[in-house]
Write an enzyme that holds these catalytic residues in place. Structure first.
Site: not given
Ligand code: GLA
Length: 392
Positions: A38, A138, A184
């Site tokens: 993502r 992600s 995510d």
């Molecule tokens: C990482 C975490 C998410 C979010 C982002 C920042 O990707 O896994 O949960 O907090 O950072 O927005």
């Protein structure tokens, strides 16, 4: 090496995973699933404060295939984009209570297997993926949700999507030990092609926002740097936001208002806590505004919100890095760019920019000329979320 990252597509990844499974385990897989990476458009470092986020799923995917093996053990082979193969095995959760351990990458799989609410007997599996690892897009959630969806297919136990995202988040907390928010796993589970998803991280309800601004694209630039700070910095940011909420006597910063910054000042709050709170309060309202302005095609305003978000992440949240700041500066001075910002957890990874389609090539060329690192690009096609795949 080309600077263009090209998604292989589900069919090609599935073929690769199936061939590897047959070659490794000497039989056909019976269950398969895929889940995407993502990019978050806006709403950064606010999901763990119950704020709003606006991510889209990418066409880059993780595919898991496998079958029961008639033993009490689970064996997983992961084939990286470089061709390198990683292997791990651990007992079935029916035999023993699973604990996090080594190798670290396998904790993403193991955590999901441990928390899956069905009987997971011993299985063999192969994982293949073209989601860039460590790029802030992600790859972890893609692996967790692909594994979960594979287990749904293998066991026949189906789980309602929000619950599934929550279990994958819990797996990430308890096994790799990363105290992430829900963004995510939620987008990776629930994304819809051609849409961003406005997720309310308090009610866990979401609205699909169509992305159909003709002649405009989302250009993602991967800085290809990853600073090794993330491990301790992320939990610190989360703790600082919690400290701000506690000082205000509210459950999370979601309910805080701009006035509350003055209140925190009067309470002699730690300066860092104050900065984090300011970011979160303003970023939540930027995200709500962007979700309204996007369908109206008010791209000038959405672009401004992107820039404001980046400056806030850099100065107040302090999760950017010189490479990401440099990329945003280059994009700011390029023709045809409405706005740009770092995306994801920070300290490296990607920048996302809203760009006029006809200028994309010129913008990329400018980055290649002016940025001293080794960036890769892709134009983001908002894609579907995780799915199980029927094997013929
Ligand atoms: C990482 C975490 C998410 C979010 C982002 C920042 O990707 O896994 O949960 O907090 O950072 O927005």
């Amino acid at each position: 090496m080309s600077n263009e990252a090209i998604a292989k597509g589900e069919a090609a990844l599935l073929r690769q995973a199936r061939d590897k499974f047959v070659a490794t385990f000497g039989r056909e897989p019976v269950a398969a699933a895929s889940a995407p990476g993502r990019v978050n458009l806006i709403g950064e470092h606010v999901d763990y404060c119950e704020g709003f986020v606006l991510p889209v799923a990418l066409p880059f995917l993780t595919v898991v295939v496998g079958a029961y093996n008639g033993t009490d053990d689970c064996s997983v082979v992961s084939v990286l984009a470089s061709g390198e193969e990683l292997r791990a095995s651990f007992p079935s959760p029916l035999k023993t209570t699973l604990e996090p351990g080594s190798p670290p990458w396998a904790n993403y799989v193991k955590g999901v297997v441990a928390l899956f609410p069905g009987d997971v007997k011993g299985f063999d599996a192969v994982v293949v993926s073209d989601v860039p690892i460590g790029g802030g897009v992600s790859s972890s959630a893609a692996l967790e949700v692909a594994t979960f969806t594979f287990l749904e297919e293998l066991t026949g136990t189906r789980v309602e999507p929000v619950k599934k995202a929550q279990l994958c988040q819990k797996a990430e907390h308890e096994f790799p030990g990363m105290p992430c928010g829900i963004m995510d796993q939620y987008i990776v589970t629930m994304a819809k092609k051609g849409h961003a998803l406005l997720i309310d991280c308090r009610s866990l309800e979401a609205t699909h926002i169509p992305l159909e601004a003709e002649g405009t694209v989302l250009l993602v630039v991967n800085s290809n740097v990853k600073h090794q700070l993330t491990g301790s910095e992320y939990p610190q940011r989360r703790a600082q936001c919690l400290a701000a909420a506690e000082a205000l006597g509210i459950p999370s910063l979601r309910t805080a208002k701009t006035d509350d910054i003055n209140k925190l000042q009067q309470l002699n709050c730690d300066e860092l806590v104050l900065k984090r709170a300011k970011h979160v309060i303003e970023e939540i309202s930027r995200t709500e505004e962007a979700a309204k302005k996007l369908p109206l095609n008010d791209l000038d305003r959405v672009g401004e919100l992107f820039y404001e978000s980046h400056v806030s992440l850099s100065n107040l949240m302090e999760v950017s890095c010189p490479e990401l700041d440099r990329l945003v500066d280059i994009l700011r001075s390029a023709r045809g760019v409405y706005g740009a910002r770092m995306t994801g957890g920070g300290f490296g990874g990607c920048v996302v920019a809203l760009v006029e389609e006809e200028t994309v090539e010129v913008v990329k060329k400018k980055i290649l000329e002016e940025y001293s690192g080794n960036p890769t690009f892709f134009v983001c096609q908002p894609s579907d979320g995780a799915r199980s795949i029927k094997l013929k």
